[in-house]
Design an enzyme around this catalytic site. Structure first.
Site, PDB file in Angstrom:
ATOM      1  N   GLY A 105     -29.105 -44.097  34.614  1.00 53.83           N
ATOM      2  CA  GLY A 105     -28.430 -43.774  35.864  1.00 53.83           C
ATOM      3  C   GLY A 105     -27.878 -44.991  36.553  1.00 53.83           C
ATOM      4  O   GLY A 105     -28.626 -45.832  37.040  1.00 53.83           O
ATOM      5  N   PRO A 111     -26.243 -39.390  25.820  1.00 56.07           N
ATOM      6  CA  PRO A 111     -25.481 -38.250  25.295  1.00 56.07           C
ATOM      7  C   PRO A 111     -24.467 -37.814  26.335  1.00 56.07           C
ATOM      8  O   PRO A 111     -24.802 -37.682  27.511  1.00 56.07           O
ATOM      9  CB  PRO A 111     -26.551 -37.155  25.098  1.00 56.07           C
ATOM     10  CG  PRO A 111     -27.721 -37.562  25.915  1.00 56.07           C
ATOM     11  CD  PRO A 111     -27.645 -39.050  26.100  1.00 56.07           C
ATOM     12  N   MET A 112     -23.211 -37.625  25.924  1.00 59.13           N
ATOM     13  CA  MET A 112     -22.184 -37.180  26.879  1.00 59.13           C
ATOM     14  C   MET A 112     -21.238 -36.193  26.207  1.00 59.13           C
ATOM     15  O   MET A 112     -20.554 -36.539  25.240  1.00 59.13           O
ATOM     16  CB  MET A 112     -21.390 -38.390  27.414  1.00 59.13           C
ATOM     17  CG  MET A 112     -22.157 -39.229  28.417  1.00 59.13           C
ATOM     18  SD  MET A 112     -21.142 -40.547  29.101  1.00 59.13           S
ATOM     19  CE  MET A 112     -21.133 -41.719  27.744  1.00 59.13           C
ATOM     20  N   HIS A 115     -33.089 -39.805  34.009  1.00 58.77           N
ATOM     21  CA  HIS A 115     -31.949 -40.094  34.882  1.00 58.77           C
ATOM     22  C   HIS A 115     -32.485 -40.032  36.318  1.00 58.77           C
ATOM     23  O   HIS A 115     -33.018 -39.001  36.734  1.00 58.77           O
ATOM     24  CB  HIS A 115     -30.856 -39.045  34.618  1.00 58.77           C
ATOM     25  CG  HIS A 115     -29.662 -39.180  35.511  1.00 58.77           C
ATOM     26  ND1 HIS A 115     -28.636 -38.271  35.518  1.00 58.77           N
ATOM     27  CD2 HIS A 115     -29.326 -40.123  36.422  1.00 58.77           C
ATOM     28  CE1 HIS A 115     -27.718 -38.640  36.404  1.00 58.77           C
ATOM     29  NE2 HIS A 115     -28.113 -39.756  36.956  1.00 58.77           N
ATOM     30  N   LYS A 168     -34.841 -35.810  27.448  1.00 64.09           N
ATOM     31  CA  LYS A 168     -34.082 -36.464  28.517  1.00 64.09           C
ATOM     32  C   LYS A 168     -34.081 -35.529  29.720  1.00 64.09           C
ATOM     33  O   LYS A 168     -33.790 -34.341  29.588  1.00 64.09           O
ATOM     34  CB  LYS A 168     -32.658 -36.741  28.053  1.00 64.09           C
ATOM     35  CG  LYS A 168     -31.774 -37.332  29.136  1.00 64.09           C
ATOM     36  CD  LYS A 168     -30.501 -37.909  28.524  1.00 64.09           C
ATOM     37  CE  LYS A 168     -29.578 -38.452  29.583  1.00 64.09           C
ATOM     38  NZ  LYS A 168     -28.825 -37.378  30.280  1.00 64.09           N
ATOM     39  N   CYS A 193     -29.343 -31.387  32.245  1.00 60.94           N
ATOM     40  CA  CYS A 193     -27.966 -31.000  32.568  1.00 60.94           C
ATOM     41  C   CYS A 193     -27.915 -30.175  33.852  1.00 60.94           C
ATOM     42  O   CYS A 193     -28.568 -29.141  33.965  1.00 60.94           O
ATOM     43  CB  CYS A 193     -27.329 -30.230  31.420  1.00 60.94           C
ATOM     44  SG  CYS A 193     -25.603 -29.879  31.768  1.00 60.94           S
ATOM     45  N   ARG A 199     -21.745 -43.519  31.670  1.00 63.28           N
ATOM     46  CA  ARG A 199     -20.363 -43.638  32.144  1.00 63.28           C
ATOM     47  C   ARG A 199     -19.777 -45.035  32.006  1.00 63.28           C
ATOM     48  O   ARG A 199     -18.586 -45.177  31.711  1.00 63.28           O
ATOM     49  CB  ARG A 199     -20.287 -43.167  33.605  1.00 63.28           C
ATOM     50  CG  ARG A 199     -20.452 -41.654  33.721  1.00 63.28           C
ATOM     51  CD  ARG A 199     -20.714 -41.231  35.140  1.00 63.28           C
ATOM     52  NE  ARG A 199     -21.985 -41.751  35.632  1.00 63.28           N
ATOM     53  CZ  ARG A 199     -22.429 -41.599  36.865  1.00 63.28           C
ATOM     54  NH1 ARG A 199     -21.689 -40.955  37.735  1.00 63.28           N
ATOM     55  NH2 ARG A 199     -23.602 -42.098  37.231  1.00 63.28           N
TER      56      ARG A 199
HETATM   57  C1  LIG Z   1     -18.861 -36.713  30.838  1.00 58.28           C
HETATM   58  C2  LIG Z   1     -20.358 -36.611  30.828  1.00 58.28           C
HETATM   59  C3  LIG Z   1     -20.986 -35.781  29.914  1.00 58.28           C
HETATM   60  C4  LIG Z   1     -22.377 -35.686  29.874  1.00 58.28           C
HETATM   61  N1  LIG Z   1     -22.982 -34.912  28.920  1.00 58.28           N
HETATM   62  C5  LIG Z   1     -24.334 -34.952  28.776  1.00 58.28           C
HETATM   63  C6  LIG Z   1     -24.979 -34.313  27.678  1.00 58.28           C
HETATM   64  O1  LIG Z   1     -24.336 -33.698  26.809  1.00 58.28           O
HETATM   65  N2  LIG Z   1     -26.334 -34.402  27.601  1.00 58.28           N
HETATM   66  C7  LIG Z   1     -27.087 -35.097  28.527  1.00 58.28           C
HETATM   67  O2  LIG Z   1     -28.312 -35.167  28.411  1.00 58.28           O
HETATM   68  N3  LIG Z   1     -26.495 -35.704  29.574  1.00 58.28           N
HETATM   69  C8  LIG Z   1     -25.147 -35.675  29.694  1.00 58.28           C
HETATM   70  N4  LIG Z   1     -24.559 -36.390  30.702  1.00 58.28           N
HETATM   71  C9  LIG Z   1     -25.387 -37.226  31.584  1.00 58.28           C
HETATM   72  C10 LIG Z   1     -25.495 -38.651  31.014  1.00 58.28           C
HETATM   73  O3  LIG Z   1     -26.171 -38.640  29.778  1.00 58.28           O
HETATM   74  C11 LIG Z   1     -26.258 -39.580  31.972  1.00 58.28           C
HETATM   75  O4  LIG Z   1     -27.550 -39.069  32.190  1.00 58.28           O
HETATM   76  C12 LIG Z   1     -25.568 -39.722  33.327  1.00 58.28           C
HETATM   77  O5  LIG Z   1     -24.180 -39.888  33.175  1.00 58.28           O
HETATM   78  C13 LIG Z   1     -26.158 -40.880  34.137  1.00 58.28           C
HETATM   79  O6  LIG Z   1     -26.042 -42.103  33.446  1.00 58.28           O
HETATM   80  P1  LIG Z   1     -24.843 -43.174  33.781  1.00 58.28           P
HETATM   81  O7  LIG Z   1     -24.911 -43.439  35.255  1.00 58.28           O
HETATM   82  O8  LIG Z   1     -25.165 -44.350  32.931  1.00 58.28           O
HETATM   83  O9  LIG Z   1     -23.569 -42.487  33.410  1.00 58.28           O
HETATM   84  C14 LIG Z   1     -23.169 -36.443  30.788  1.00 58.28           C
HETATM   85  C15 LIG Z   1     -22.516 -37.266  31.711  1.00 58.28           C
HETATM   86  C16 LIG Z   1     -21.146 -37.375  31.738  1.00 58.28           C
HETATM   87  C17 LIG Z   1     -20.485 -38.292  32.744  1.00 58.28           C
END
Ligand SMILES: Cc1cc2nc3c(=O)[nH]c(=O)nc-3n(C[C@H](O)[C@H](O)[C@H](O)COP(=O)(O)O)c2cc1C
Length: 338
Positions: A207, A20-21, A173, A143, A104, A231
């Site tokens: 992560g 989720p992002m 994460h 999460k 978050c 990401r």
């Molecule tokens: C732009 C952005 C928005 C995010 N929004 C959320 C969110 O709404 N809910 C959530 O649980 N995590 C959110 N995250 C965290 C990501 O879900 C994820 O846990 C984190 O980016 C690490 O994973 P990655 O290294 O694969 O990016 C967000 C991360 C980014 C970069």
């Protein structure tokens, strides 16, 4: 053996999940990820207070489409009663599951008692989770992060206690809240949880997975049931199909051609306009162009054009120009080029 969430969601052998992002994992982006083989997706996080107040922005995030299944709606909040009520509201939107955000780290979420802040009060986190589980017939997942900071890495206990109140999967994460997004994710505690004989629910690692090689190595090393990617999928939804292909065949798929990059970017833009309308659709797409074309030398001129235009047909023309200009020069970039 297939990974299952609750009785009905069958995710196959080793699922890849779209994280989720906020401002990213909206329906247009989810469309291109789905086309590229992701196994499960989540909405952006949605404020429980917003949902209860009937705020338009929160409500719009409940939009989900049949082809997206299985999909989870993610909620966050600091008040147990609001979370309970918002679980009822989400249930009416018919997702496949409801996910709670206890990860978050950003100030206006975590410092208002929501998101990762609950890692400082596990009793409240457990009570909140139970309230959500009791409020919906849908499976509830969570999460979270490793803990609040280096001195309180409590996710091992969190996993047991949340499983006891009925969650059906846990995504972790591998960072603490204090780390925000800095340093490297550490998945070793995720493996400890997987090895805990008390834990029966699927555990997804999250992560820093940004390549086929890392996905393959960390799958083996940390023994997770699936991987959640955030990401690295932004501007590169092909990461899902590349990892899946590697797991299925042991072979590396070539990266997308420029033509493919343009086509997927166009689809993303068109879906964005369909869902958000011309103005917002065009505006919110601007943050994605640089990611879709990362690695192309001398791309700046085109990016400036793309982000400066307001008329969708003109943007589509520039995208066609990119194909003509670069299509023959550069065939593909491997996924780990960025
Ligand atoms: C732009 C952005 C928005 C995010 N929004 C959320 C969110 O709404 N809910 C959530 O649980 N995590 C959110 N995250 C965290 C990501 O879900 C994820 O846990 C984190 O980016 C690490 O994973 P990655 O290294 O694969 O990016 C967000 C991360 C980014 C970069």
């Amino acid at each position: 053996m297939a990974v299952k969430i609750g009785e009905h969601i069958d995710l196959g052998k080793f699922p890849l999940l779209l994280a989720p992002m906020e401002d990213v994992s909206d329906p247009p982006f989810r469309y291109v990820c789905k086309q590229n083989g992701v196994d499960m997706m989540y909405t952006e996080f949605i404020s429980s207070e917003g949902l209860i107040r009937d705020a338009a922005k929160s409500k719009q995030k409940l939009d989900i489409f049949e082809y997206e299944r299985p999909i989870g709606i993610q909620i966050f909040g600091s008040d147990i009663e609001s979370m309970r009520q918002s679980a009822e509201i989400c249930t009416l939107a018919h997702p496949d599951l409801i996910d709670i955000n206890y990860g978050c780290p950003v100030k206006n979420v975590a410092c208002r008692g929501a998101g990762a802040s609950l890692l400082q009060d596990i009793d409240k986190m457990v009570a909140m989770t139970k309230a959500v589980v009791d409020a919906t017939p849908l499976p509830v997942t969570v999460k979270t992060r490793l803990g609040w900071d280096d001195n309180t890495k409590n996710v091992y206990e969190v996993a047991e206690r949340l499983q006891d109140v009925g969650i059906k999967a846990l995504s972790i994460h591998g960072r603490t809240r204090a780390q925000m997004y800095k340093g490297q994710a550490d998945w070793s505690m995720i493996r400890d949880i997987k090895r805990n004989p008390r834990i029966q629910i699927p555990i997804f690692g999250n992560g820093d997975v940004d390549s086929v090689e890392k996905a393959a190595a960390w799958r083996m090393e940390y023994e997770v049931d699936g991987i959640m990617i955030g990401r690295a999928s932004i501007g590169y939804p092909w990461i899902f199909r590349e990892i899946k292909h590697f797991f299925e065949t042991g072979e590396r798929l070539e990266g997308p051609t420029i033509d493919e990059r343009v086509e997927v970017c166009k689809t993303h833009l068109i879906k964005s306009i369909e869902w958000k309308g011309d103005k917002t659709g065009v505006f919110e797409m601007r943050r994605h162009y640089a990611n879709y074309f990362k690695g192309i030398p001398n791309f700046k001129e085109y990016r400036t054009k793309l982000v400066g235009l307001g008329d969708p047909s003109e943007i589509l023309e520039v995208l066609e120009e990119i194909k003509e200009k670069f299509g023959e020069d550069i065939v593909h970039f491997p996924v780990n080029d960025f």
